[in-house]
Design a protein around this motif. Structure first.
Motif, PDB file in Angstrom:
ATOM      1  N   GLY A  44      64.984  24.446  -1.010  1.00 34.94           N
ATOM      2  CA  GLY A  44      65.914  25.940  -1.432  1.00 34.94           C
ATOM      3  C   GLY A  44      65.572  27.120  -0.630  1.00 34.94           C
ATOM      4  N   PRO A  45      65.112  27.790  -1.566  1.00 34.72           N
ATOM      5  CA  PRO A  45      64.516  28.770  -0.807  1.00 34.72           C
ATOM      6  C   PRO A  45      64.241  29.188   0.121  1.00 34.72           C
ATOM      7  N   LEU A  46      63.229  28.036   0.657  1.00 27.25           N
ATOM      8  CA  LEU A  46      62.264  28.129   1.986  1.00 27.25           C
ATOM      9  C   LEU A  46      63.575  28.105   3.080  1.00 27.25           C
ATOM     10  N   VAL A  47      64.667  27.697   2.877  1.00 23.17           N
ATOM     11  CA  VAL A  47      65.510  27.083   4.315  1.00 23.17           C
ATOM     12  C   VAL A  47      66.529  27.909   4.078  1.00 23.17           C
ATOM     13  N   GLY A  48      66.673  28.766   3.042  1.00 24.68           N
ATOM     14  CA  GLY A  48      67.927  29.285   3.446  1.00 24.68           C
ATOM     15  C   GLY A  48      69.273  28.728   2.218  1.00 24.68           C
ATOM     16  N   ALA A  49      68.909  27.644   1.443  1.00 24.92           N
ATOM     17  CA  ALA A  49      69.659  26.342   0.544  1.00 24.92           C
ATOM     18  C   ALA A  49      69.639  27.452  -0.783  1.00 24.92           C
ATOM     19  N   VAL A  78      69.369  26.441  -4.965  1.00 25.14           N
ATOM     20  CA  VAL A  78      68.286  25.241  -5.557  1.00 25.14           C
ATOM     21  C   VAL A  78      68.652  25.639  -7.183  1.00 25.14           C
ATOM     22  N   GLY A  79      68.193  24.751  -6.982  1.00 23.50           N
ATOM     23  CA  GLY A  79      68.527  24.097  -9.136  1.00 23.50           C
ATOM     24  C   GLY A  79      70.374  24.227  -9.137  1.00 23.50           C
ATOM     25  N   THR A  80      70.743  24.318 -10.098  1.00 21.07           N
ATOM     26  CA  THR A  80      71.682  24.082 -10.680  1.00 21.07           C
ATOM     27  C   THR A  80      72.795  24.501 -10.113  1.00 21.07           C
ATOM     28  N   GLY A  81      72.249  25.738  -8.544  1.00 15.81           N
ATOM     29  CA  GLY A  81      73.123  25.506  -7.490  1.00 15.81           C
ATOM     30  C   GLY A  81      73.586  25.332  -6.699  1.00 15.81           C
ATOM     31  N   ASP A  94      81.457  21.721  -1.958  1.00 19.25           N
ATOM     32  CA  ASP A  94      80.683  22.034  -0.646  1.00 19.25           C
ATOM     33  C   ASP A  94      79.625  21.646  -1.208  1.00 19.25           C
ATOM     34  N   CYS A  95      78.430  21.043  -0.036  1.00 17.80           N
ATOM     35  CA  CYS A  95      77.053  20.641  -0.103  1.00 17.80           C
ATOM     36  C   CYS A  95      76.604  22.013  -0.065  1.00 17.80           C
ATOM     37  N   THR A  96      75.770  22.078  -1.028  1.00 16.09           N
ATOM     38  CA  THR A  96      74.352  23.552  -0.850  1.00 16.09           C
ATOM     39  C   THR A  96      73.419  23.251  -1.058  1.00 16.09           C
ATOM     40  N   LYS A  97      72.319  22.085  -0.431  1.00 20.09           N
ATOM     41  CA  LYS A  97      71.604  21.657  -0.178  1.00 20.09           C
ATOM     42  C   LYS A  97      71.053  21.579   0.444  1.00 20.09           C
ATOM     43  N   GLY A  98      69.379  21.314   0.861  1.00 21.24           N
ATOM     44  CA  GLY A  98      68.660  21.752   1.474  1.00 21.24           C
ATOM     45  C   GLY A  98      68.047  21.280   1.979  1.00 21.24           C
TER      46      GLY A  98
END
Length: 342
Positions: free
Chosen positions: A238-243, A245-248, A258-262
Motif C-alpha cells: 500500500g503506502p510503499l508502492v503508492g497504492a 491501504v485498509g478500507t481504501g 476502481d481497483c486501488t490495491k498494490g
C-alpha cells in the motif's frame, strides 16, 4: 462437466478477442487463467474469469494503454498500471524486476493502479524460469478483521515464493487468511458450506455460510501470526508502492469499483550472491533431506501432481460456472458446447 487444457485455452482466448483485447494481452491473460486451473487453484482460474468480463464491461479494466514507470533506480521501480489488465501489469513488472536482478543481484518493483492479476504464484514462477528467486505480494479488499475486532480492515494479502531448481518445482502460493476470498466466492457459487474455523459473520460469530462470511470477515491463518503477516503486507503493498491501504482498497472482488490495491514483485539472482551452482547444490542437499524423511514432500509437489493430472484428465466445470460462461458466450456468439464436455 469437464474442460481440457487445450479447450480452456481456446475458449478464454476467443472470448477475450471477441471483446477487443489485443492478441498479446489475450495470450497472457489466458496463460494466467490456465496456470491457476492446472495447479488446482480453481478459485483464481476460469472460475474467476467472469469477474474480468464484468470489470471490462464496467470500464474498470482498460483494454488499451501502457504501463508507466514513475520512479526508477538500478534496483527498483514504481509502476503505474493505468488500469490495464492486472495480468499484463504484473507480468511486465516482474520481468522488470528480473532484469534488474540480473544486473544488480536484486530487483524490486511496486505497482499501483492495476487490477486483479489472478494466481499470485504465476509471477514468482516467472523469476524461477529465469534462474532467480521470485517473491510476489499483494493487498486486497478488506476481508480480515484485526485481532479482537469484527470489521474487516485488512486484505487476504497473498504471498508467493518460487525457488529455481533444475530438478524439482519448488514454490508456495497462499493467502494470509485461513482461506482465500476466491474460495469463499467459489463455495457460494457451488452452494457449498465452508470448513469450520475460517470465517465469521458480521456479528463476529463463527460461520460456515459463504454469504455470511462475505458480509462478515475471514480469519487470518494461525490467528495472530497470519494477522501480523497480513498487516505487514498491507503496508508493503500500500503506502510503499503508492497504492491504497485498509478500507481504501477496492476493486479486487467488487468489479464495480476502481481497483486501488498494490503489488510488490521481488527477484533475487543467486548468481550474484554465491553463484547459481553453489546455491542449487545447497538447495538440493536440503531437498534430499526432506525427501528422505518419512512422507517428506517439498512445497510445490502437490501442484506438480495436480498439473500432471489435469493435463491428462481435464478440469471440472460446475453447473453454475458453466451457466456464467454460457451467458458470456451467448452474448458474443460463441458456441460453448465445442469447448466443454459432459
Amino acid at each position: 462437466m469437464q474442460i481440457t487444457e487445450e479447450n480452456e485455452k481456446a475458449l478464454v482466448k476467443e472470448i477475450l478477442l471477441k471483446l477487443g483485447v489485443n492478441d498479446a494481452d489475450a495470450n497472457l491473460v489466458t496463460e494466467v487463467v490456465l496456470d491457476a486451473d492446472l495447479k488446482g487453484f480453481t478459485s483464481h482460474g476460469i472460475g474467476r474469469f467472469p469477474q474480468y468480463i464484468k470489470t471490462i464491461d464496467a470500464n474498470n479494466i482498460k483494454l488499451t494503454g501502457d504501463i508507466e514507470i514513475e520512479r526508477e533506480t538500478e534496483s527498483m521501480a514504481i509502476v503505474n498500471g493505468h488500469s490495464l489488465f492486472g495480468q499484463v501489469v504484473a507480468y511486465k513488472s516482474m520481468e522488470l524486476a528480473i532484469d534488474k536482478a540480473k544486473n544488480t543481484g536484486i530487483g524490486i518493483v511496486g505497482t499501483h493502479n492495476s487490477n486483479h492479476f489472478g494466481v499470485t504464484g504465476f509471477y514468482s514462477d516467472l523469476a524461477r524460469k529465469r534462474n532467480c528467486i521470485g517473491l510476489t505480494f499483494a493487498n486486497t479488499e478488506p476481508a480480515i478483521a484485526p485481532l479482537n475486532g469484527k470489521k474487516p480492515l485488512i486484505g487476504t494479502n497473498p504471498i508467493a515464493i518460487s525457488i529455481p531448481n533444475q530438478e524439482t518445482y519448488i514454490a508456495t502460493d497462499m493467502a494470509t487468511s485461513a482461506t482465500a476470498r476466491g474460495k469463499i466466492l467459489e463455495s457460494k457459487r457451488k452452494g457449498l458450506k465452508l470448513p469450520e474455523g475460517v470465517a465469521l459473520d458480521k456479528d463476529g460469530n463463527p460461520t460456515t455460510d459463504p454469504e455470511e462470511a462475505l458480509e462478515g470477515s475471514i480469519l487470518a491463518f494461525g490467528t495472530h501470526k497470519g494477522y501480523a503477516l497480513a498487516f505487514m503486507l498491507e503496508i508493503l503493498c500500500g503506502p510503499l508502492v503508492g497504492a491504497e491501504v485498509g478500507t481504501g482498497v477496492t476493486g479486487t472482488a467488487d468489479w464495480r469499483k476502481d481497483c486501488t490495491k498494490g503489488d510488490l514483485f521481488v527477484a533475487i539472482d543467486p548468481e550474484k550472491f554465491v553463484g547459481y551452482d553453489v546455491f542449487e547444490q545447497g538447495t538440493n542437499k536440503f531437498i534430499k533431506e526432506v525427501r528422505d524423511a518419512d512422507n517428506g514432500f517439498v512445497p510445490g509437489d502437490i501442484e506438480s501432481k495436480r498439473v500432471e493430472d489435469h493435463k491428462e484428465n481435464g478440469m471440472p466445470i460446475d453447473d453454475a460456472l458453466y451457466q456464467q460462461l454460457k451467458d458470456i458466450c451467448d452474448g458474443l456468439d460463441i458456441d460453448i458446447i465445442k469447448y466443454i464436455t459432459e
